[in-house]
Motif scaffolding. Sequence first.
Motif, PDB file in Angstrom:
ATOM      1  N   GLN A  95      -6.933 -12.758  15.666  1.00 32.67           N
ATOM      2  CA  GLN A  95      -7.451 -13.130  14.336  1.00 32.67           C
ATOM      3  C   GLN A  95      -6.460 -14.097  13.707  1.00 32.67           C
ATOM      4  N   PRO A  96      -6.437 -15.342  14.137  1.00 33.59           N
ATOM      5  CA  PRO A  96      -5.456 -16.287  13.590  1.00 33.59           C
ATOM      6  C   PRO A  96      -5.746 -16.572  12.118  1.00 33.59           C
ATOM      7  N   PRO A  97      -4.720 -16.841  11.337  1.00 33.14           N
ATOM      8  CA  PRO A  97      -4.952 -17.092   9.906  1.00 33.14           C
ATOM      9  C   PRO A  97      -5.653 -18.428   9.703  1.00 33.14           C
ATOM     10  N   PRO A  98      -6.352 -18.584   8.590  1.00 32.69           N
ATOM     11  CA  PRO A  98      -6.874 -19.908   8.258  1.00 32.69           C
ATOM     12  C   PRO A  98      -5.691 -20.834   7.980  1.00 32.69           C
ATOM     13  N   ALA A  99      -5.902 -22.119   8.049  1.00 33.57           N
ATOM     14  CA  ALA A  99      -4.799 -23.050   7.775  1.00 33.57           C
ATOM     15  C   ALA A  99      -4.286 -22.836   6.359  1.00 33.57           C
ATOM     16  N   PHE A 100      -2.969 -22.957   6.190  1.00 26.41           N
ATOM     17  CA  PHE A 100      -2.393 -22.741   4.866  1.00 26.41           C
ATOM     18  C   PHE A 100      -3.024 -23.679   3.841  1.00 26.41           C
TER      19      PHE A 100
ATOM     20  N   SER B 252      -6.322 -22.335   2.408  1.00 25.35           N
ATOM     21  CA  SER B 252      -6.176 -21.254   1.416  1.00 25.35           C
ATOM     22  C   SER B 252      -5.555 -21.789   0.129  1.00 25.35           C
ATOM     23  N   TRP B 253      -4.555 -22.651   0.273  1.00 25.55           N
ATOM     24  CA  TRP B 253      -3.841 -23.162  -0.901  1.00 25.55           C
ATOM     25  C   TRP B 253      -4.755 -24.038  -1.753  1.00 25.55           C
TER      26      TRP B 253
ATOM     27  N   ALA C 194      -7.962 -23.934  -1.849  1.00 25.31           N
ATOM     28  CA  ALA C 194      -8.988 -23.066  -2.463  1.00 25.31           C
ATOM     29  C   ALA C 194      -8.427 -22.414  -3.719  1.00 25.31           C
ATOM     30  N   ALA C 195      -7.158 -22.002  -3.656  1.00 27.61           N
ATOM     31  CA  ALA C 195      -6.526 -21.389  -4.830  1.00 27.61           C
ATOM     32  C   ALA C 195      -6.399 -22.413  -5.954  1.00 27.61           C
ATOM     33  N   LEU C 196      -6.014 -23.654  -5.593  1.00 30.15           N
ATOM     34  CA  LEU C 196      -5.872 -24.694  -6.620  1.00 30.15           C
ATOM     35  C   LEU C 196      -7.221 -25.008  -7.265  1.00 30.15           C
TER      36      LEU C 196
ATOM     37  N   ALA D 267      -9.713 -22.949  -7.540  1.00 31.97           N
ATOM     38  CA  ALA D 267     -10.069 -21.807  -8.398  1.00 31.97           C
ATOM     39  C   ALA D 267      -9.304 -21.879  -9.714  1.00 31.97           C
ATOM     40  N   ALA D 268      -8.029 -22.321  -9.641  1.00 33.35           N
ATOM     41  CA  ALA D 268      -7.227 -22.430 -10.870  1.00 33.35           C
ATOM     42  C   ALA D 268      -7.809 -23.504 -11.782  1.00 33.35           C
TER      43      ALA D 268
ATOM     44  N   ARG E 165     -10.909 -22.434 -13.651  1.00 34.35           N
ATOM     45  CA  ARG E 165     -10.770 -21.405 -14.704  1.00 34.35           C
ATOM     46  C   ARG E 165     -10.536 -22.093 -16.039  1.00 34.35           C
TER      47      ARG E 165
END
Lengths: 173, 130
Positions: free
Chosen positions: B21-26, B29-30, B32-34, B36-37, B40
């Motif tokens: 279960q390799p992680p998604p590319a950093f 994820s990063w 996606a977080a930006l 989402a920020a 908001r």
Amino acid sequence: MRDDEPLSANPRITPGALAKLHADGFGWALTLTRGRRNEAEDVLQTTYLLIYEGRARFAGRSTLKTWLFGVIRNVVRSRWRSELMRRYFELPATEEALAVPSADARHAEDGIVTAPLLAALERLPARQREVLDLVFHRDLTIEEAAQAMGISLGTARTHYERAKARLREELAQ
Amino acid sequence: MTDRDLQRRVDEALAQRDRQQPPPAFAVSWQAALRAAAARQPRPSVRPSWIRPAFAAAAAIAVMATWSWLGGRSGSVPESDAADLRLARELSPARQWPTATDALLRPYQYAPPTGIEVPVFENPFEESYL
């Protein structure tokens, strides 16, 4: 934003430092969510959001890795609480909706071959499984694992010893 | 099985799981977080502007009313009570009468029995001893 540029809301952290811990963080999230990949991805994304906005702030009192693992654990626990509340107030239509599939079934769904040891790990209580993951696989000391899990050092040691004993019993059968 | 063996086996099993279960590319994820920020927005206040002064006025009125009620209780004597006390003092000047404050604080102890007839029972056996 450059990788070596500190975050404005979290000046001790750079995206580059987080990138180095990304794989370990995802593995830790997988352990906490008992192998649910989608949930682990959501957890990691929420963790990054909290860090970016400064709602989780690194003060340098521990290593970044320990702190990041602690934040990930808090995010998972917060999601559990929300899920529990949601289930409490909105009763599911059927019992099947509440049923959690076994580890083997989940891994089979994801096309993963379940090693007997992984299955034995899954049968351990959550804290015992977590402390073994942190100490045996993520190279944290028991003290760092206690910090990441938000428990005292004595409690972490107890879980560590019990986990080893129970795992030996499981493997001996 | 020694601790070292156990550690090696757990480490291998978890490493195998992580490989499967390799992680998604950093960056994924990063970013996606930006996003989402950025999405908001600060929540606009839904409280009308008059609500704060209205609450302040209501609180002030409540405080004044309470103060006034407490002052009335402790400072002055109602006219009927005062008249009763005056009458009682005139009828028995020798008695140690309570002050008006005592009468107010403990009315059942000090208030003169006005309009209540207390029945007197005679002891039928008492006279036989005399």
